[in-house]
Design a protein around this motif. Structure first.
Motif: not given
Lengths: 274, 184
Positions: A1-17
């Motif tokens: 996973v690189n930055c461009s992959d990770a950034k859109p996922l960060l909020q979902i990751y933080l929401d524990n979803e």
């Protein structure tokens, strides 16, 4: 996973979803990437600020809680929360042959008006809702502390209170509300080891009636032993050898009722005190 | 057991199980629909909840059940307006509104930005970010697909960021020039 992959996922990751596999990949990336950590921290801070903002300046829900309780229909007709508690209290008297101590807190030792008459008076406040007034609660609590010594759990929690009282059910509900009594506050308590329900009602003239109820195991206080730490007390009246009314040096009036057969009898006691 | 006793038990159970969520419901209703409307909305929620209490299955999530009723009440009160259309339009308005420079990014400033979001965005933000509901629970509460919850949530957070980002930049710009004028 690189930055461009990770950034859109960060909020979902933080929401524990996020599914566990993807979450572990994002987690691994965050450990390596300071830039994405900054973004994630900013997201977390935004949600933290949001929670703080949302929690600030909220309306006081006590009056709303009282209105909701008052709207709860019980039995075959609509009852107020006052009815809920007071009827239950009276049921308790009837069902259990309980020891009932009724305390009349009079400010100047004036007469207690016949409650039934007050209920029909145009000046009587409609006993429509629980009224957890701070001042009234403080007064009730002070009185309670002096008399009972020990508080039960969850003071001011009328839900728990009603549960405690409503454990006593009977098919002969009687209603103290009919006497013009308006519930101010209540909480469970103990006198010695015996659990009591402490209900404070307000009379239409503003004076308060403190009612202690127990299902079983209670006993009549005797003379100076009664709940006021040995102060001088004057016997005001007796009723059928089953109830006694006292007044003490502080103007606190008290009626003790044993094996009350009905609400009418409780009302009769209240009338006796005047 | 008599009817009275049965009803009393029900009411007792209702007060014990349902009323403990009162604070949260008021918080969500206040932030979603405003303080003036919140109490009525929550009171109606509890009236409906009591009416349908016999349908509530003990042991299931009473909190989510109450929230679902709350948002049904909100939708009903809004009355037939397509909230999604309204939201998009309102969002466009919100993002182009002139914003006064804030003193700093405080809670009050944040709250000011939050109330500029459309109602649907506030609702999903409060449900997920504040009240801790999952996307799936929020979708059931709001009566929308989970994808809609996710997109609203994303757009709401983005909108909030944009609103907040604009404030400090304006503030810095304005203050700086003012200070410079004073210095001269």
């Amino acid at each position: 996973v690189n930055c461009s992959d990770a950034k859109p996922l960060l909020q979902i990751y933080l929401d524990n979803e996020m599914d566990a596999l993807t979450a572990s990949q994002v987690d691994a990336h965050l450990r390596e990437c300071a830039a994405c950590r900054v973004v994630a921290d900013a997201y977390l801070r935004q949600d933290a600020l949001l929670r703080e903002a949302v929690a600030s300046d909220l309306p006081d829900v006590r009056a709303l809680r009282a209105r909701i309780l008052a709207d709860l229909p019980l039995g075959t007709r609509r009852r107020t929360a006052v009815g809920l508690l007071s009827a239950a209290a009276a049921v308790l008297i009837v069902a259990c042959g309980a020891v009932v101590a009724v305390y009349i807190a009079g400010s100047g030792g004036g007469p207690v008006t016949e409650p039934r008459q007050e209920a029909n008076s145009p000046a009587a406040e409609p006993p429509s809702s629980v009224e957890p007034e701070d001042e009234a609660y403080a007064q009730a609590t002070a009185e309670h502390t002096r008399m009972a010594g020990t508080h039960g759990p969850a003071p001011r929690d009328l839900g728990a209170m009603s549960k405690m009282v409503m454990n006593f059910t009977d098919d002969r509900p009687v209603d103290l509300e009919l006497a013009g009594l308006r519930l101010v506050t209540g909480h469970p308590c103990h006198i010695g080891e015996v659990p009591y329900a402490h209900l404070v009602y307000k009379l239409p003239d503003g004076r308060r009636v403190s009612v202690y109820l127990c299902k079983s195991g209670g006993r009549l206080p005797k003379g100076r032993e009664t709940l006021t730490s040995g102060e001088e007390q004057v016997e005001l009246a007796q009723l059928d050898g089953r109830a006694v009314a006292f007044s003490d040096a502080h103007g606190i009036r008290r009626a003790v009722v044993v094996d009350a057969a009905s609400t009418a009898e409780v009302l009769k006691i209240l009338g006796t005190i005047r | 057991m008599t009817l009275f006793a049965q009803k009393s038990d029900d009411a007792d159970e209702f007060a014990r199980v349902a009323l403990k969520h009162l604070d949260e419901l008021v918080r969500t209703a206040t932030r979603t629909c405003g303080k003036d409307a919140a109490e009525d909305l929550v009171q109606e929620t509890y009236m409906r909840a009591w009416k349908y209490w016999h349908r509530f299955e003990p042991g299931t999530n009473c909190r989510a059940w109450l929230y679902t009723i709350l948002f049904n009440v909100i939708r009903k009160r809004r009355g037939g307006v397509d909230s999604r259309t309204l939201s998009i339009e309102t969002l466009e308005l919100a993002t182009v509104l002139p914003i006064a420079p804030p003193p700093s990014l405080t809670v009050s400033v944040f709250e000011e930005a939050f109330v500029r979001l459309p109602e649907d965005f506030r609702a999903v933000l409060v449900l997920v970010a504040v009240e801790g509901f999952s996307y799936k629970e929020a979708s059931e509460i709001l009566g929308v697909p989970i994808g809609t919850v996710m997109s609203r949530l994303h757009r709401a957070r983005e909108a909030l960021r944009r609103l907040l980002e604009r404030k400090p930049s304006r503030k810095l710009g304005n203050r700086k020039s003012a200070d410079e004028r004073e210095a001269l």
